[in-house]
Design a protein around this motif. Structure first.
Motif, PDB file in Angstrom:
ATOM      1  N   GLU A 248     -17.660 -62.967 -24.272  1.00  0.00           N
ATOM      2  CA  GLU A 248     -16.358 -62.435 -24.693  1.00  0.00           C
ATOM      3  C   GLU A 248     -15.256 -63.474 -24.537  1.00  0.00           C
ATOM      4  OE1 GLU A 248     -16.347 -57.654 -23.966  1.00  0.00           O
ATOM      5  OE2 GLU A 248     -16.316 -58.975 -22.248  1.00  0.00           O
ATOM      6  N   GLU A 249     -15.287 -64.180 -23.415  1.00  0.00           N
ATOM      7  CA  GLU A 249     -14.246 -65.189 -23.211  1.00  0.00           C
ATOM      8  C   GLU A 249     -14.293 -66.262 -24.292  1.00  0.00           C
ATOM      9  OE1 GLU A 249     -14.258 -66.765 -19.266  1.00  0.00           O
ATOM     10  OE2 GLU A 249     -13.968 -64.746 -18.429  1.00  0.00           O
ATOM     11  N   GLU A 250     -15.503 -66.687 -24.614  1.00  0.00           N
ATOM     12  CA  GLU A 250     -15.651 -67.711 -25.659  1.00  0.00           C
ATOM     13  C   GLU A 250     -15.142 -67.172 -26.991  1.00  0.00           C
ATOM     14  OE1 GLU A 250     -17.268 -70.942 -25.491  1.00  0.00           O
ATOM     15  OE2 GLU A 250     -16.789 -70.620 -23.387  1.00  0.00           O
ATOM     16  N   LEU A 251     -15.481 -65.918 -27.274  1.00  0.00           N
ATOM     17  CA  LEU A 251     -15.065 -65.319 -28.545  1.00  0.00           C
ATOM     18  C   LEU A 251     -13.553 -65.149 -28.586  1.00  0.00           C
ATOM     19  CD1 LEU A 251     -17.902 -62.673 -29.000  1.00  0.00           C
ATOM     20  CD2 LEU A 251     -17.488 -64.654 -30.462  1.00  0.00           C
ATOM     21  N   TRP A 252     -12.998 -64.694 -27.488  1.00  0.00           N
ATOM     22  CA  TRP A 252     -11.545 -64.490 -27.454  1.00  0.00           C
ATOM     23  C   TRP A 252     -10.807 -65.797 -27.676  1.00  0.00           C
ATOM     24  CZ3 TRP A 252     -11.956 -60.937 -22.528  1.00  0.00           C
ATOM     25  CH2 TRP A 252     -12.330 -59.654 -22.943  1.00  0.00           C
ATOM     26  N   LYS A 253     -11.296 -66.864 -27.041  1.00  0.00           N
ATOM     27  CA  LYS A 253     -10.648 -68.170 -27.231  1.00  0.00           C
ATOM     28  C   LYS A 253     -10.587 -68.512 -28.720  1.00  0.00           C
ATOM     29  CE  LYS A 253     -12.430 -70.462 -23.194  1.00  0.00           C
ATOM     30  NZ  LYS A 253     -13.463 -71.429 -22.807  1.00  0.00           N
ATOM     31  N   LEU A 254     -11.655 -68.123 -29.426  1.00  0.00           N
ATOM     32  CA  LEU A 254     -11.723 -68.459 -30.855  1.00  0.00           C
ATOM     33  C   LEU A 254     -11.066 -67.394 -31.732  1.00  0.00           C
ATOM     34  CD1 LEU A 254     -15.318 -69.918 -30.954  1.00  0.00           C
ATOM     35  CD2 LEU A 254     -13.162 -71.152 -31.040  1.00  0.00           C
ATOM     36  N   GLY A 255     -10.372 -66.482 -31.085  1.00  0.00           N
ATOM     37  CA  GLY A 255      -9.629 -65.484 -31.845  1.00  0.00           C
ATOM     38  C   GLY A 255     -10.483 -64.377 -32.437  1.00  0.00           C
ATOM     39  N   VAL A 256     -11.698 -64.225 -31.918  1.00  0.00           N
ATOM     40  CA  VAL A 256     -12.560 -63.130 -32.395  1.00  0.00           C
ATOM     41  C   VAL A 256     -12.255 -61.892 -31.546  1.00  0.00           C
ATOM     42  CG1 VAL A 256     -14.932 -62.348 -32.717  1.00  0.00           C
ATOM     43  CG2 VAL A 256     -14.362 -64.762 -33.083  1.00  0.00           C
ATOM     44  N   TYR A 257     -11.982 -60.776 -32.236  1.00  0.00           N
ATOM     45  CA  TYR A 257     -11.571 -59.565 -31.520  1.00  0.00           C
ATOM     46  C   TYR A 257     -12.757 -58.812 -30.933  1.00  0.00           C
ATOM     47  CZ  TYR A 257      -7.261 -60.158 -34.267  1.00  0.00           C
ATOM     48  OH  TYR A 257      -6.129 -60.643 -34.846  1.00  0.00           O
ATOM     49  N   ALA A 258     -13.518 -59.457 -30.063  1.00  0.00           N
ATOM     50  CA  ALA A 258     -14.654 -58.766 -29.437  1.00  0.00           C
ATOM     51  C   ALA A 258     -14.121 -57.577 -28.654  1.00  0.00           C
ATOM     52  CB  ALA A 258     -15.400 -59.719 -28.524  1.00  0.00           C
ATOM     53  N   LYS A 259     -14.648 -56.394 -28.948  1.00  0.00           N
ATOM     54  CA  LYS A 259     -14.036 -55.192 -28.382  1.00  0.00           C
ATOM     55  C   LYS A 259     -15.047 -54.374 -27.575  1.00  0.00           C
ATOM     56  CE  LYS A 259     -10.991 -51.630 -28.508  1.00  0.00           C
ATOM     57  NZ  LYS A 259      -9.759 -51.678 -27.742  1.00  0.00           N
ATOM     58  N   THR A 260     -16.164 -54.038 -28.205  1.00  0.00           N
ATOM     59  CA  THR A 260     -17.080 -53.079 -27.599  1.00  0.00           C
ATOM     60  C   THR A 260     -18.409 -53.741 -27.283  1.00  0.00           C
ATOM     61  OG1 THR A 260     -16.073 -51.454 -29.054  1.00  0.00           O
ATOM     62  CG2 THR A 260     -18.110 -50.792 -27.991  1.00  0.00           C
ATOM     63  N   LYS A 261     -18.968 -53.421 -26.122  1.00  0.00           N
ATOM     64  CA  LYS A 261     -20.294 -53.945 -25.770  1.00  0.00           C
ATOM     65  C   LYS A 261     -21.060 -52.847 -25.051  1.00  0.00           C
ATOM     66  CE  LYS A 261     -18.319 -55.891 -21.532  1.00  0.00           C
ATOM     67  NZ  LYS A 261     -18.017 -57.063 -20.715  1.00  0.00           N
ATOM     68  N   HIS A 262     -22.316 -52.734 -25.362  1.00  0.00           N
ATOM     69  CA  HIS A 262     -23.122 -51.754 -24.625  1.00  0.00           C
ATOM     70  C   HIS A 262     -24.605 -51.996 -24.816  1.00  0.00           C
ATOM     71  CE1 HIS A 262     -24.063 -49.436 -28.304  1.00  0.00           C
ATOM     72  NE2 HIS A 262     -22.792 -49.573 -28.652  1.00  0.00           N
ATOM     73  N   ASN A 263     -25.397 -51.352 -23.948  1.00  0.00           N
ATOM     74  CA  ASN A 263     -26.849 -51.357 -24.110  1.00  0.00           C
ATOM     75  C   ASN A 263     -27.197 -50.561 -25.348  1.00  0.00           C
ATOM     76  OD1 ASN A 263     -27.068 -52.640 -21.681  1.00  0.00           O
ATOM     77  ND2 ASN A 263     -28.144 -50.992 -20.630  1.00  0.00           N
ATOM     78  N   GLU A 264     -28.177 -51.038 -26.106  1.00  0.00           N
ATOM     79  CA  GLU A 264     -28.642 -50.288 -27.273  1.00  0.00           C
ATOM     80  C   GLU A 264     -29.905 -49.490 -26.928  1.00  0.00           C
ATOM     81  OE1 GLU A 264     -28.671 -49.058 -30.299  1.00  0.00           O
ATOM     82  OE2 GLU A 264     -26.506 -49.330 -30.430  1.00  0.00           O
ATOM     83  N   ALA A 265     -30.522 -48.894 -27.969  1.00  0.00           N
ATOM     84  CA  ALA A 265     -31.620 -47.953 -27.744  1.00  0.00           C
ATOM     85  C   ALA A 265     -32.848 -48.571 -27.083  1.00  0.00           C
ATOM     86  CB  ALA A 265     -32.007 -47.317 -29.074  1.00  0.00           C
TER      87      ALA A 265
END
Ligand code: ADP
Ligand code: MG
Length: 697
Positions: A248-265
């Protein structure tokens, strides 16, 4: 605790940086180019380039690269340093407007689908001002479009930008008809939900199939898969959490709006969703996200799998492309709205989408076609290969009432100006979510759930933008000359829904009944990639893309060739990897274990005191029977791989791979998987499913 607002976009040459660092005139000229596509004068480009370079150098940058998206599915970059000889044995750091705006990479080794003979090696990269430049690994990245010397498109960005343009043009015509004078542009937006798997890097490296093909080509069913459904939304393990935080930190630095994260099925499966942005920027950001997923995973001793189906019998990974269109004044055209008047406009855009999706269902289908995704679609974990739209009960009832000419009775109703009864406001989420639909209306956007996890979202969005632009163009053509706008509008909504309502389906898309029902409705069901791709070069497709200036017939042909060949190449690489693993890993393991058993068996015979040999006998006879079959199946796969080389033409070749290589691989796998259940664990050469799926502790 990081300061997220100051971290966000810190590696991006974004609007605020431009305003701060550019002279006012330059800033204005650049903004005009960004929003209206006006050509950028060289003197303006020179000023921008210098400002960009100075900003980048302050951040430790030494190189710049034009960053583009050739037809490989991944991005490409070629780095040049800023150095320039100063004449006295020293250097200065330079970056000109020309270098910013245009590059000339050798294009000969990128797939062109026969577009360009390799002696015409030159290609051009052209700065896309609508996506910000950014810094990664001490290089300044400049998002660019990529075309051949003769101007043919060789990338995914150019047609995407063109599709956004045609959608803008046609949607604006419609808005004018509704008296909207405030909006000056219509923009398409995407929010791609990205699914992926993580496995321990060491285990990953022990599986040549994962390394070379991205998926396991062998693997017996584990005792525990995803039956307990205990992974979905489960708490994040510390190692995963650390990985996600860094990502997320890397993405945020690059201006990517990473918002939601979770375990999948599935065990070891996760999802990341950003906040939506323009389809162009969302595509760039998704490419960055996929790359960072891999890089950051590596730093954490993990491997990120983006393949659509890394594990048989376990849910695969997709990419849900949430899509909507809105004006530059911020009004979402797929928002049902508060007032009846807006409802009429909304209903028109809604039926435009319904018409587009029905009419061009084959084009939409092929944007989700790949060797990897063929394993996922229709496997009761992802939508089938049949395109349909989920509207929910309420919207469906409204459209049905319009079609039948009756009042919409269910809820508080009001009379719309165009003479139909609708709700004054359609509440969002009035219906339960339908997770089985390939194309679901979810309140104010459509969620296209078919694309695979490894895809660039350029493909789906090029098609969505273009097919909807086509509907809107037809509508505008019909309504612009209208003498009685309201009456014609009502008829248009009604007729369009009536003709295309077969594509609306609110039920369970995973059921067999739907497959039968869809066949009765004459909806396409193109199950595999070789069946799906030919629609791309069909007459309807050519007419559509040429008339909207998105892709020419030659460019469509080239894309078709590349995609079809990509399918065959993937199948062949899988086939060869399988052969290699069987010959050099599986067979030696099977022999070694049989040797252990036979040695024990012989020793017992030698001693001959009536030892029981049933177990050795049972194992030996079963394993040796299977080994015989193994050799035969291996032979068949090798024959198919050899014969494939003789097939000419991309379609025939792909069909052959599907019918012979893939089926021979299936047979071979069944035998190997059975052997895995018989051979001692210490002899088995690769980590098993249970170990891989639970590799992160
Ligand atoms: P879900 O509940 O479907 O898993 P998520 O929150 O994971 O939903 O993802 C929904 C995605 O849809 C996000 O990327 C979000 O930004 C995007 N989205 C929301 N509204 C719009 C819109 N109007 N247009 C395009 N994408 C949107
Ligand atoms: Mg989600």
């Amino acid at each position: 605790m990081k300061n997220v607002p100051s971290l966000f976009g810190s590696a991006v040459f974004h609007d605020a940086v431009m305003r701060e660092r550019l002279p006012r005139d330059t800033y204005r000229a650049l903004k005009k180019t960004m929003s209206q596509g006006t050509p950028l004068e060289l003197d303006v480009a020179n000023v921008v380039a210098t400002a960009m370079k100075d900003w980048a150098i302050e951040k430790g940058v030494t190189h710049y690269t034009h960053w583009f998206q050739p037809m490989t599915g991944v991005t490409a970059e070629k780095h040049d340093s800023f150095i320039s000889p100063a004449g006295d044995g020293k250097i200065i750091m330079e970056f000109s407007g020309k270098e910013l705006v245009q590059g000339e990479p050798d294009a000969s080794s990128f797939p062109s689908g026969g577009l360009r003979a390799s002696f015409e090696a030159r290609g051009y990269t052209i700065w896309d001002t609508t996506s910000y430049a950014f810094i990664k690994d001490d290089s300044l990245y400049i998002p660019t479009a990529f075309c051949s010397y003769s101007g043919e498109v060789l990338d995914k960005k150019t047609p995407l930008l063109r599709s956004m343009e045609t959608l803008n043009k046609e949607a604006m015509r419609i808005l004018k008809l509704f008296g909207n004078t405030a909006a000056t542009r219509v923009i398409s937006y995407a929010g791609p939900e990205q699914e992926y798997f993580l496995v321990d890097k060491e285990m990953y490296l022990q599986r040549p199939d994962l390394v070379h093909t991205g998926r396991t080509l062998f693997g017996a069913r584990p005792p525990k898969g995803q039956e307990l459904e205990d992974h979905y939304f489960g708490s994040l393990k510390p190692r995963i959490s650390a990985f996600m935080k860094e990502l997320e930190e890397e993405l945020w630095k690059l201006g990517v709006y990473a918002k939601t994260k979770h375990n999948e099925a599935a065990p070891g499966q996760f999802e990341l969703a950003p906040i939506y942005t323009t389809t162009n920027v969302a595509t760039d950001h998704n490419q960055i996200t996929m790359e960072l997923l891999k890089n950051v995973a590596d730093r954490h001793g993990l491997a990120c799998l983006l393949h659509e189906k890394p594990f048989a019998g376990i849910s695969g990974s997709g990419k849900h492309n949430n899509w909507s269109i809105a004006t530059d004044t911020g009004s979402n055209l797929l928002e049902p709205g508060e007032t009846p008047y807006e409802n009429a406009q909304f209903l028109l855009f809604l039926v435009a989408v319904i018409q587009a999706v029905d009419k061009y269902q084959d084009l939409l289908r092929l944007t989700a076609a790949s060797a990897g995704n063929d394993h996922r679609l229709g496997a009761a974990e992802a939508p089938p290969a049949i395109i349909s739209i989920f509207l929910g009960d309420e919207l469906t009832e409204i459209l049905e009432a319009i079609d039948a000419g009756t009042d919409y009775e269910n809820r508080e109703k009001i009379q719309m100006e165009i003479g139909v009864s609708v709700l004054p406001h359609f509440p969002k989420d009035v219906t339960d979510r339908n997770r089985t639909s390939p194309f679901a209306f979810t309140g104010n956007k459509f969620e296209f759930r078919m694309p695979g996890s490894a895809f660039s979202i350029a493909g789906p969005n090029i098609i969505l933008n273009t097919v909807v632009a086509e509907s809107l163009r037809r509508f505008a053509d019909r309504l612009e000359g209208s003498e009685d706008f309201k009456a014609d509008l009502a008829t248009l909504i009604k007729d369009t829904f009536r003709i295309h309502r077969r594509v609306v389906f609110n039920g369970d898309n995973y059921s067999n009944e739907w497959t039968e029902e869809a066949a009765r409705r004459e909806l396409s069901n193109l199950k595999t990639t070789p069946e799906a791709l030919p629609a791309f070069i069909g007459a309807e497709s050519v007419a559509l893309f040429e008339s909207h200036h998105v892709l020419s017939k030659t460019e469509l042909n080239s894309r078709y060739e590349i995609l079809m060949a990509g399918y065959s190449k993937a199948s062949q690489i899988e086939g060869y990897t399988m052969v290699d693993m069987v010959r050099r890993q599986i067979i030696p393991a099977v022999i070694a274990y049989q040797n252990d058993l036979a040695t024990l068996f012989a020793r017992k015979m030698e001693v001959g005191r009536g030892y029981d040999q049933t177990l050795e006998d049972y194992l030996l006879s079963n394993i040796s029977a299977l080994s015989g079959n193994l050799l035969k199946a291996l032979g068949r796969l090798e024959e198919a791989l050899a014969e494939a080389k003789t097939k000419e033409g991309v379609l025939l070749h792909a069909m052959f791979c599907r019918d012979h290589i893939c089926s021979a691989m299936g047979e071979l796998r069944t035998i190997v998987d059975e052997l895995e259940t018989l051979v001692a664990k210490q002899h088995w050469p690769v980590p098993c499913y249970a170990a891989l799926l639970n590799s992160i502790v």
